[in-house]
Motif scaffolding. Sequence first.
Motif, PDB file in Angstrom:
ATOM      1  N   GLU A 167       0.904  -1.346   0.106  1.00 57.43           N
ATOM      2  CA  GLU A 167       0.048   0.119   0.113  1.00 57.43           C
ATOM      3  C   GLU A 167       1.011   1.218  -0.033  1.00 57.43           C
ATOM      4  O   GLU A 167       0.398   2.347   0.050  1.00 57.43           O
ATOM      5  CB  GLU A 167      -0.950   0.063   1.300  1.00 57.43           C
ATOM      6  CG  GLU A 167      -2.138  -0.807   1.209  1.00 57.43           C
ATOM      7  CD  GLU A 167      -2.974  -0.507  -0.062  1.00 57.43           C
ATOM      8  OE1 GLU A 167      -3.370   0.208  -0.160  1.00 57.43           O
ATOM      9  OE2 GLU A 167      -2.949  -1.686  -0.923  1.00 57.43           O
ATOM     10  N   SER A 207      -1.097  -6.361   2.369  1.00 63.11           N
ATOM     11  CA  SER A 207      -1.941  -6.931   1.425  1.00 63.11           C
ATOM     12  C   SER A 207      -1.435  -7.823   0.623  1.00 63.11           C
ATOM     13  O   SER A 207      -0.197  -7.576   0.194  1.00 63.11           O
ATOM     14  CB  SER A 207      -2.526  -5.767   0.669  1.00 63.11           C
ATOM     15  OG  SER A 207      -2.904  -5.937  -0.667  1.00 63.11           O
ATOM     16  N   GLN A 209      -2.076  -8.065  -2.389  1.00 63.79           N
ATOM     17  CA  GLN A 209      -2.699  -7.445  -3.823  1.00 63.79           C
ATOM     18  C   GLN A 209      -1.478  -7.631  -4.896  1.00 63.79           C
ATOM     19  O   GLN A 209      -1.727  -8.176  -6.069  1.00 63.79           O
ATOM     20  CB  GLN A 209      -3.071  -6.173  -3.935  1.00 63.79           C
ATOM     21  CG  GLN A 209      -3.771  -5.600  -5.312  1.00 63.79           C
ATOM     22  CD  GLN A 209      -3.662  -4.364  -5.168  1.00 63.79           C
ATOM     23  OE1 GLN A 209      -4.172  -3.425  -4.200  1.00 63.79           O
ATOM     24  NE2 GLN A 209      -3.131  -3.405  -6.277  1.00 63.79           N
ATOM     25  N   ARG A 230      -1.286  -4.413   9.818  1.00 68.66           N
ATOM     26  CA  ARG A 230      -1.069  -3.190   9.695  1.00 68.66           C
ATOM     27  C   ARG A 230      -0.750  -2.709  10.952  1.00 68.66           C
ATOM     28  O   ARG A 230      -1.467  -2.720  11.970  1.00 68.66           O
ATOM     29  CB  ARG A 230      -2.318  -2.460   9.301  1.00 68.66           C
ATOM     30  CG  ARG A 230      -2.825  -2.973   7.973  1.00 68.66           C
ATOM     31  CD  ARG A 230      -3.333  -1.938   6.826  1.00 68.66           C
ATOM     32  NE  ARG A 230      -3.495  -2.754   5.801  1.00 68.66           N
ATOM     33  CZ  ARG A 230      -4.205  -2.495   4.603  1.00 68.66           C
ATOM     34  NH1 ARG A 230      -4.969  -1.355   4.755  1.00 68.66           N
ATOM     35  NH2 ARG A 230      -4.222  -3.175   3.697  1.00 68.66           N
ATOM     36  N   GLU A 232      -1.005   0.196  12.062  1.00 68.48           N
ATOM     37  CA  GLU A 232      -1.442   1.762  12.257  1.00 68.48           C
ATOM     38  C   GLU A 232      -2.028   1.869  13.454  1.00 68.48           C
ATOM     39  O   GLU A 232      -2.564   0.746  14.037  1.00 68.48           O
ATOM     40  CB  GLU A 232      -2.669   2.244  11.190  1.00 68.48           C
ATOM     41  CG  GLU A 232      -3.301   0.883  11.122  1.00 68.48           C
ATOM     42  CD  GLU A 232      -4.599   1.205   9.980  1.00 68.48           C
ATOM     43  OE1 GLU A 232      -4.693   2.369   9.410  1.00 68.48           O
ATOM     44  OE2 GLU A 232      -5.104   0.276   9.539  1.00 68.48           O
ATOM     45  N   LEU A 240      -8.297  -3.206  13.299  1.00 66.80           N
ATOM     46  CA  LEU A 240      -7.264  -4.334  13.841  1.00 66.80           C
ATOM     47  C   LEU A 240      -6.027  -4.381  13.222  1.00 66.80           C
ATOM     48  O   LEU A 240      -5.671  -3.946  12.200  1.00 66.80           O
ATOM     49  CB  LEU A 240      -7.877  -5.758  13.450  1.00 66.80           C
ATOM     50  CG  LEU A 240      -9.196  -6.293  14.345  1.00 66.80           C
ATOM     51  CD1 LEU A 240      -9.815  -7.360  13.444  1.00 66.80           C
ATOM     52  CD2 LEU A 240      -9.170  -6.331  15.685  1.00 66.80           C
ATOM     53  N   GLU A 247      -9.184 -10.565  -1.509  1.00 65.70           N
ATOM     54  CA  GLU A 247      -8.805  -9.991  -2.445  1.00 65.70           C
ATOM     55  C   GLU A 247      -8.666 -10.745  -3.770  1.00 65.70           C
ATOM     56  O   GLU A 247      -7.923 -11.332  -4.377  1.00 65.70           O
ATOM     57  CB  GLU A 247      -7.278  -9.483  -2.362  1.00 65.70           C
ATOM     58  CG  GLU A 247      -7.046  -8.582  -0.951  1.00 65.70           C
ATOM     59  CD  GLU A 247      -5.670  -8.048  -0.868  1.00 65.70           C
ATOM     60  OE1 GLU A 247      -5.450  -6.913  -1.353  1.00 65.70           O
ATOM     61  OE2 GLU A 247      -4.740  -8.662  -0.240  1.00 65.70           O
ATOM     62  N   GLU A 385     -16.232   1.937   5.206  1.00 68.33           N
ATOM     63  CA  GLU A 385     -15.624   1.504   4.093  1.00 68.33           C
ATOM     64  C   GLU A 385     -15.592   0.028   4.480  1.00 68.33           C
ATOM     65  O   GLU A 385     -14.998  -0.571   5.386  1.00 68.33           O
ATOM     66  CB  GLU A 385     -14.205   2.100   3.932  1.00 68.33           C
ATOM     67  CG  GLU A 385     -13.620   1.342   2.753  1.00 68.33           C
ATOM     68  CD  GLU A 385     -11.931   1.722   2.825  1.00 68.33           C
ATOM     69  OE1 GLU A 385     -11.430   2.743   3.154  1.00 68.33           O
ATOM     70  OE2 GLU A 385     -11.119   0.859   2.171  1.00 68.33           O
ATOM     71  N   ILE A 386     -16.192  -0.795   3.343  1.00 65.80           N
ATOM     72  CA  ILE A 386     -16.006  -2.168   3.732  1.00 65.80           C
ATOM     73  C   ILE A 386     -15.002  -3.056   2.440  1.00 65.80           C
ATOM     74  O   ILE A 386     -14.347  -3.996   2.775  1.00 65.80           O
ATOM     75  CB  ILE A 386     -17.254  -2.945   3.795  1.00 65.80           C
ATOM     76  CG1 ILE A 386     -17.363  -4.385   4.328  1.00 65.80           C
ATOM     77  CG2 ILE A 386     -18.119  -2.982   2.481  1.00 65.80           C
ATOM     78  CD1 ILE A 386     -18.611  -4.861   4.708  1.00 65.80           C
ATOM     79  N   ARG A 392      -6.274  -1.127 -11.969  1.00 68.76           N
ATOM     80  CA  ARG A 392      -4.747  -0.801 -11.697  1.00 68.76           C
ATOM     81  C   ARG A 392      -4.052  -0.157 -12.932  1.00 68.76           C
ATOM     82  O   ARG A 392      -4.514  -0.392 -14.237  1.00 68.76           O
ATOM     83  CB  ARG A 392      -4.167  -2.278 -11.679  1.00 68.76           C
ATOM     84  CG  ARG A 392      -4.603  -3.264 -10.610  1.00 68.76           C
ATOM     85  CD  ARG A 392      -4.987  -2.711  -9.465  1.00 68.76           C
ATOM     86  NE  ARG A 392      -5.835  -3.782  -8.509  1.00 68.76           N
ATOM     87  CZ  ARG A 392      -6.348  -3.456  -7.477  1.00 68.76           C
ATOM     88  NH1 ARG A 392      -6.340  -2.389  -6.784  1.00 68.76           N
ATOM     89  NH2 ARG A 392      -6.656  -4.573  -6.682  1.00 68.76           N
TER      90      ARG A 392
HETATM   91  O1  4AD Z   1      -8.579  -0.306   1.354  1.00 66.98           O
HETATM   92  P1  4AD Z   1      -7.339  -1.127   1.601  1.00 66.98           P
HETATM   93  O2  4AD Z   1      -6.142  -0.485   2.324  1.00 66.98           O
HETATM   94  O3  4AD Z   1      -6.984  -1.798   0.219  1.00 66.98           O
HETATM   95  C1  4AD Z   1      -5.837  -2.733   0.185  1.00 66.98           C
HETATM   96  O4  4AD Z   1      -5.228  -3.261   0.916  1.00 66.98           O
HETATM   97  C2  4AD Z   1      -5.910  -3.020  -1.476  1.00 66.98           C
HETATM   98  N1  4AD Z   1      -4.637  -3.631  -1.540  1.00 66.98           N
HETATM   99  C3  4AD Z   1      -6.995  -4.148  -1.708  1.00 66.98           C
HETATM  100  C4  4AD Z   1      -7.030  -4.352  -3.046  1.00 66.98           C
HETATM  101  O5  4AD Z   1      -7.313  -3.740  -3.989  1.00 66.98           O
HETATM  102  N2  4AD Z   1      -6.550  -5.804  -3.507  1.00 66.98           N
HETATM  103  O6  4AD Z   1      -8.022  -2.324   2.511  1.00 66.98           O
HETATM  104  C5  4AD Z   1      -9.104  -3.196   2.119  1.00 66.98           C
HETATM  105  C6  4AD Z   1     -10.146  -3.468   3.039  1.00 66.98           C
HETATM  106  C7  4AD Z   1     -10.852  -2.082   3.544  1.00 66.98           C
HETATM  107  O7  4AD Z   1     -11.958  -1.673   2.789  1.00 66.98           O
HETATM  108  C8  4AD Z   1     -11.163  -2.571   4.983  1.00 66.98           C
HETATM  109  O8  4AD Z   1     -12.428  -3.250   4.595  1.00 66.98           O
HETATM  110  C9  4AD Z   1     -10.081  -3.292   5.387  1.00 66.98           C
HETATM  111  O9  4AD Z   1      -9.381  -4.059   4.239  1.00 66.98           O
HETATM  112  N3  4AD Z   1      -9.357  -3.033   6.212  1.00 66.98           N
HETATM  113  C10 4AD Z   1      -9.126  -3.199   7.469  1.00 66.98           C
HETATM  114  N4  4AD Z   1     -10.016  -4.140   8.443  1.00 66.98           N
HETATM  115  C11 4AD Z   1      -9.625  -4.270   9.642  1.00 66.98           C
HETATM  116  N5  4AD Z   1      -8.705  -3.436  10.345  1.00 66.98           N
HETATM  117  C12 4AD Z   1      -7.840  -2.611   9.618  1.00 66.98           C
HETATM  118  N6  4AD Z   1      -6.834  -2.032  10.207  1.00 66.98           N
HETATM  119  C13 4AD Z   1      -8.075  -2.605   7.963  1.00 66.98           C
HETATM  120  N7  4AD Z   1      -7.666  -1.697   7.218  1.00 66.98           N
HETATM  121  C14 4AD Z   1      -8.423  -2.079   5.934  1.00 66.98           C
END
Ligand code: 4AD
Length: 462
Positions: A167, A207, A209, A230, A232, A240, A247, A385-386, A392
């Motif tokens: 990311e 991820s 991805q 993550r 964060e 979490l 994905e 956001e879900i 790409r």
């Molecule tokens: O939007 P995110 O960061 O997207 C990606 O990681 C892309 N690489 C995905 C892709 O295009 N293949 O995360 C995707 C989803 C979010 O919409 C959210 O539902 C969940 O992952 N998410 C979390 N869930 C729980 N705890 C966290 N810290 C999360 N961060 C993201």
Amino acid sequence: MKRKRVKELLENQVTGEKVLVKGWVRTKREIKNVAFVALNDGSTINNIQIVIDINSFPAELLRDITTGASLAVTGTLVASQGKGQNVEISASEIILYGKCDPETYPLQKKGHSMEFLREIAHLRFRTNTFGAVMRIRHAMAFAVHKYFNDRGFFYLHTPIITGSDAEGAGEMFHVTTLDLENLPRTPEGRIDFEGDFFGKATNLTVSGQLEGELGALALGEIYTFGPTFRAENSNTPRHLAEFWMIEPEMAFWDINDNMDLGEDFTKYLIRYALDNCREDLEFLNKMIDNGLIERLEFVLANSYMRLTYTEAIKILESSGRKWEYHVGWGRDLQAEHERYLVETHFKRPVILTDYPMSIKAFYMKQNDDGKTVRAMDVLFPGIGEIIGGSQREEELDKLTRRIEELNLPLKDLWWYLDTRKFGTAPHSGFGLGFERLILFMTGMSNIRDVIPFPRTPRNAEF
Ligand code: 4AD
Ligand code: MG
């Protein structure tokens, strides 16, 4: 005799049959010469009632049958005289596997707070609520695989330990075997990873991805479903440090195909839960969230609203609301904004597209306006956001330029860029946060309560 599960006994209801059942005592009450034990084995939210003639069993055994104790009961399945169940077991033989001390067992009373249950996460599976949540979680994981398998997607296992930051957000946990008390240094004073296990700096994946794209650009349609990490420091009911993500990644699909998949996939999962997890949903609807089933059915019945980020900003700016976080073109949306759009303005799920390039990851396809990218976020009621995803960037020049602009380590991504050199093709994908999905499906309000053992800042117990 072969043990029967409580679920099966309650469904089949063949009375007169001799059966063996095993489980944990939920409650025991005694009336005159009869003891009634509610036994649960986890197969269903419902208990089976065991009827015990007190005079036929040793007093010591009966005394040890307390809440939480584990039993094997042989008896006859009979029609129940009492209310609340059609059948019960008239016990002829009872084996006590494990006593459960009433003085120290923490799950005596009903109605513990979620916070307290988190502190005893090793035992909370035994409550009705967590039993229901975990069975639904299982059903959803199974449905994810079924959905993709039925549609010709291949399950690709992407690595958990990686050398890249998918990311580009720098929120990674290091993976190292270096001696932290005595770190080797380069002549410039940096940590020298040459002697580390992998001979380079590595981390837990944020991820799958990027590796997923490699698979899609050969296999066509793939999906990953695994843990992601993550670092964060977000202490919210929706974040979490360790969560599971699904994905899908598809060669030759554009952003519109991607949105269609996001909508169809989430609706399939909702339908699956309504069809297969009815009793657990009804329990949660009654005890946790009275609007749950209605909300699930409502999302199924309506198409998701699709609009651009720019249009959404205009709606938010003219809403007349006072926001905690300022709204303006170029700023990321916060949960309060997402939920306003979904819950107040459109009153249904929303798919936002074409976000500013500056607030999205480097790999997203750039639009011709030079300012926005072909991103798509799916926003859900109660959640925000879900899903996050995009088409790409398949053009090598544009992708390389963006990586350089953001000062990301270009040389570490040589393998990713190779797909753009050798037979590049349009492609798209997204990530669905599994725990956010389970939050939506169960009506639970904290993400820590839909994963068996949550990992959050300053918490990695169990
Ligand atoms: O939007 P995110 O960061 O997207 C990606 O990681 C892309 N690489 C995905 C892709 O295009 N293949 O995360 C995707 C989803 C979010 O919409 C959210 O539902 C969940 O992952 N998410 C979390 N869930 C729980 N705890 C966290 N810290 C999360 N961060 C993201
Ligand atoms: Mg996102």
